[in-house]
Design an enzyme around this catalytic site. Sequence first.
Site, mmCIF file in Angstrom:
data_model
loop_
_atom_site.group_PDB
_atom_site.id
_atom_site.type_symbol
_atom_site.label_atom_id
_atom_site.label_comp_id
_atom_site.label_asym_id
_atom_site.label_seq_id
_atom_site.Cartn_x
_atom_site.Cartn_y
_atom_site.Cartn_z
ATOM 1 C CE LYS A 12 0.745 1.291 4.535
ATOM 2 N NZ LYS A 12 1.520 2.692 4.756
ATOM 3 C CG ASP A 141 -0.741 -0.186 8.136
ATOM 4 O OD1 ASP A 141 -1.455 0.805 8.352
ATOM 5 O OD2 ASP A 141 0.357 0.368 7.902
#
Length: 306
Positions: A12, A141
């Site tokens: 990401k 995350d």
Amino acid sequence: MDSQIRVRVPAKVNLALLVGGTRQDGYHELGTIFLAVSIFDEITAELAEPGRFEVQVSGLDAETLPRDDRNLAVRAGRLLAERHHIASGVRLGIEKQIPVAGGMAGGSADAAGALLACARLFGLELNAAELGGLARELGADVPFALLGGAAAGLGRGDQLTPVPVAGRLHWVFATSRAGLSTPRVFARFDELCVPGATDLPGPLLSALAAGDLAGVATGLVNDLAEPALDLRPELGEVLSAGRRAGALGALISGSGPTCAFLVAGAEEGAQVAAALSQLTQVRRVCSAWGPVPGAQLVPDGGAATR
Ligand code: C5P
């Protein structure tokens, strides 16, 4: 039960990372927009003797990763087995492409991949909320690595809402010769910065929905840039070099030290990549695009479905 399960899981980049005050749990309040990009780790899982949880790592910087319970993928397998009273152990494999300690959530991706792979290996039918709950326990995350695409994250960054993105965003990433520890960057933030509001930036969300590349470039923001650049000043030169070579936008990815460059397309990306490759500060340069799906099972002998 299948004998070996394979899962592919993306890296990401945070298009916005707004950092607020410290919460009671020690984490910071965040307002962030995640984008999953086409750099993937592949996780495999096979049954092992009861109580045995082990991992083999191959690919980029494999030798730098722990093989014991410090490895987040091992913790993911163990957590799932414990919660669902599974007697078997698990033998995990990780083929790394995502930079280690790079601000691209590589460890979180491996944990998300291991959760999905082990759920299938154990024959558990878990819904997205159940997997997401376990993901949240493993790290802030990890839920996004399961979800993928693009999403706004509030709270610790783990309260996710999908965000619409028109078209593809092309990126060039420049990794660094040494990693940066995320807790250390947050600690430096506390020393250097006054925490601000974490409201999601409306203009950036509108630009993403409209496919307005210039608007996305203008809206890129990272409150962790100041502490990351303080710890690693040479990253400033990397960001400038990418801008000079034609990147529309440049920012530190997450807590760094990977630098992320938004480019108009593959051709412009090649130009930016060529310029960055010349820099001594840069370890490796790679191109990617997003959004891409989150953790996905790879069918036997095939590629993950898009
Ligand atoms: O959740 P995860 O283990 O990935 O986070 C790594 C570290 O980053 C935390 O231990 C904490 O120091 C910092 N962090 C934070 N606030 C967040 C997310 C991460 O302070 N919202």
